[in-house]
Design a protein around this motif. Sequence first.
Motif, mmCIF file in Angstrom:
data_model
loop_
_atom_site.group_PDB
_atom_site.id
_atom_site.type_symbol
_atom_site.label_atom_id
_atom_site.label_comp_id
_atom_site.label_asym_id
_atom_site.label_seq_id
_atom_site.Cartn_x
_atom_site.Cartn_y
_atom_site.Cartn_z
ATOM 1 N N GLU A 129 0.743 -1.163 0.159
ATOM 2 C CA GLU A 129 -0.004 0.155 -0.101
ATOM 3 C C GLU A 129 0.792 1.239 -0.238
ATOM 4 O O GLU A 129 2.000 1.155 0.008
ATOM 5 C CB GLU A 129 -0.869 -0.035 1.336
ATOM 6 C CG GLU A 129 -0.293 -0.156 2.669
ATOM 7 C CD GLU A 129 -1.353 -0.190 3.802
ATOM 8 O OE1 GLU A 129 -1.924 0.774 3.890
ATOM 9 O OE2 GLU A 129 -1.338 -1.332 4.251
ATOM 10 N N LEU A 130 0.412 2.487 -0.190
ATOM 11 C CA LEU A 130 0.817 3.509 -0.061
ATOM 12 C C LEU A 130 0.932 4.244 1.246
ATOM 13 O O LEU A 130 0.002 4.163 1.942
ATOM 14 C CB LEU A 130 0.671 4.606 -1.148
ATOM 15 C CG LEU A 130 0.785 4.245 -2.528
ATOM 16 C CD1 LEU A 130 0.045 5.323 -3.501
ATOM 17 C CD2 LEU A 130 2.077 4.456 -2.916
ATOM 18 N N PHE A 131 1.994 4.714 1.550
ATOM 19 C CA PHE A 131 2.378 5.535 2.822
ATOM 20 C C PHE A 131 2.700 7.036 2.722
ATOM 21 O O PHE A 131 3.771 7.014 1.751
ATOM 22 C CB PHE A 131 3.220 4.934 3.783
ATOM 23 C CG PHE A 131 2.871 3.204 4.285
ATOM 24 C CD1 PHE A 131 2.355 3.104 5.363
ATOM 25 C CD2 PHE A 131 2.992 2.148 3.077
ATOM 26 C CE1 PHE A 131 1.773 1.917 5.876
ATOM 27 C CE2 PHE A 131 2.638 0.951 3.817
ATOM 28 C CZ PHE A 131 2.237 0.765 4.987
ATOM 29 N N HIS A 132 2.184 7.972 3.527
ATOM 30 C CA HIS A 132 2.727 9.350 3.413
ATOM 31 C C HIS A 132 4.166 9.389 4.106
ATOM 32 O O HIS A 132 4.189 8.881 5.305
ATOM 33 C CB HIS A 132 1.960 9.980 4.075
ATOM 34 C CG HIS A 132 0.552 10.363 3.290
ATOM 35 N ND1 HIS A 132 0.665 11.180 2.292
ATOM 36 C CD2 HIS A 132 -0.391 9.801 3.220
ATOM 37 C CE1 HIS A 132 -0.805 11.156 1.659
ATOM 38 N NE2 HIS A 132 -1.486 10.296 2.100
ATOM 39 N N LYS A 133 5.105 9.795 3.496
ATOM 40 C CA LYS A 133 6.380 10.095 4.226
ATOM 41 C C LYS A 133 6.206 10.759 5.476
ATOM 42 O O LYS A 133 7.106 10.320 6.584
ATOM 43 C CB LYS A 133 7.525 10.742 3.150
ATOM 44 C CG LYS A 133 8.021 9.918 1.992
ATOM 45 C CD LYS A 133 9.119 10.891 1.610
ATOM 46 C CE LYS A 133 9.620 10.409 0.476
ATOM 47 N NZ LYS A 133 10.568 11.192 -0.263
ATOM 48 N N SER A 134 5.338 11.674 5.572
ATOM 49 C CA SER A 134 5.325 12.384 6.929
ATOM 50 C C SER A 134 4.547 11.358 8.217
ATOM 51 O O SER A 134 4.852 12.075 9.199
ATOM 52 C CB SER A 134 4.070 13.743 6.572
ATOM 53 O OG SER A 134 2.983 12.999 6.131
ATOM 54 N N ASP A 135 4.020 10.581 7.744
ATOM 55 C CA ASP A 135 3.446 9.459 8.839
ATOM 56 C C ASP A 135 4.687 8.361 9.100
ATOM 57 O O ASP A 135 4.240 7.268 9.828
ATOM 58 C CB ASP A 135 2.286 8.659 8.243
ATOM 59 C CG ASP A 135 1.108 9.600 7.865
ATOM 60 O OD1 ASP A 135 1.195 10.775 8.786
ATOM 61 O OD2 ASP A 135 0.312 9.251 7.485
ATOM 62 N N LEU A 136 5.801 8.620 8.648
ATOM 63 C CA LEU A 136 6.862 7.465 8.891
ATOM 64 C C LEU A 136 8.166 8.168 9.676
ATOM 65 O O LEU A 136 8.461 9.160 9.468
ATOM 66 C CB LEU A 136 7.450 6.836 7.428
ATOM 67 C CG LEU A 136 6.461 6.268 6.687
ATOM 68 C CD1 LEU A 136 6.909 6.006 5.306
ATOM 69 C CD2 LEU A 136 5.605 5.116 7.333
ATOM 70 N N VAL A 137 8.695 7.206 10.339
ATOM 71 C CA VAL A 137 9.834 7.575 11.275
ATOM 72 C C VAL A 137 10.883 6.265 11.406
ATOM 73 O O VAL A 137 10.460 5.252 10.714
ATOM 74 C CB VAL A 137 9.752 7.974 12.524
ATOM 75 C CG1 VAL A 137 8.826 9.139 12.540
ATOM 76 C CG2 VAL A 137 8.874 6.988 13.456
ATOM 77 N N PHE A 138 12.107 6.341 11.460
ATOM 78 C CA PHE A 138 13.057 5.195 11.668
ATOM 79 C C PHE A 138 12.468 4.456 12.722
ATOM 80 O O PHE A 138 11.838 4.655 13.657
ATOM 81 C CB PHE A 138 14.527 5.950 11.771
ATOM 82 C CG PHE A 138 15.093 6.308 10.655
ATOM 83 C CD1 PHE A 138 15.422 5.504 9.612
ATOM 84 C CD2 PHE A 138 15.342 7.813 10.575
ATOM 85 C CE1 PHE A 138 15.988 5.936 8.357
ATOM 86 C CE2 PHE A 138 15.907 8.187 9.439
ATOM 87 C CZ PHE A 138 16.234 7.366 8.213
ATOM 88 N N ALA A 139 12.951 3.128 12.730
ATOM 89 C CA ALA A 139 12.631 2.294 13.975
ATOM 90 C C ALA A 139 12.956 2.887 15.418
ATOM 91 O O ALA A 139 12.400 2.652 16.158
ATOM 92 C CB ALA A 139 13.362 0.599 13.718
ATOM 93 N N SER A 140 14.050 3.689 15.526
ATOM 94 C CA SER A 140 14.481 4.432 16.561
ATOM 95 C C SER A 140 13.678 5.331 17.073
ATOM 96 O O SER A 140 13.830 5.946 17.979
ATOM 97 C CB SER A 140 15.802 4.757 16.467
ATOM 98 O OG SER A 140 16.064 5.840 15.568
ATOM 99 N N GLY A 141 12.713 5.819 16.263
ATOM 100 C CA GLY A 141 11.842 7.055 16.380
ATOM 101 C C GLY A 141 12.382 8.248 15.970
ATOM 102 O O GLY A 141 11.516 9.224 16.031
ATOM 103 N N GLU A 142 13.502 8.114 15.336
ATOM 104 C CA GLU A 142 13.833 9.554 14.682
ATOM 105 C C GLU A 142 13.286 9.661 13.290
ATOM 106 O O GLU A 142 12.891 8.739 12.615
ATOM 107 C CB GLU A 142 15.341 9.194 14.641
ATOM 108 C CG GLU A 142 16.228 10.531 13.954
ATOM 109 C CD GLU A 142 17.714 10.084 13.995
ATOM 110 O OE1 GLU A 142 18.403 11.025 13.339
ATOM 111 O OE2 GLU A 142 17.972 9.086 14.066
#
Length: 69
Positions: free
Chosen positions: A42-55
């Motif tokens: 599916e498509l995800f907005h980049k603004s809704d994503l972070v690295f696994a560390s939370g960064e």
Amino acid sequence: MFLRTRQDGSLMEVLSLPKLFDPFATQLPGRLHAGEELQEPELFHKSDLVFASGESLPRCWVDPHYGAR
């Protein structure tokens, strides 16, 4: 590469690294890793994503005007 969703912290497998690195792309295809069955892409907005560390993602990946003078 795996990222986390901001909403609930689910792991998402990035299916297109060029889209991730492209600051003009606001969405990218990915696949959630939840449960035992392979999820549909599916498509995800980049603004809704972070690295696994939370960064947060680097600004040069999300801002098309980064570095412009």
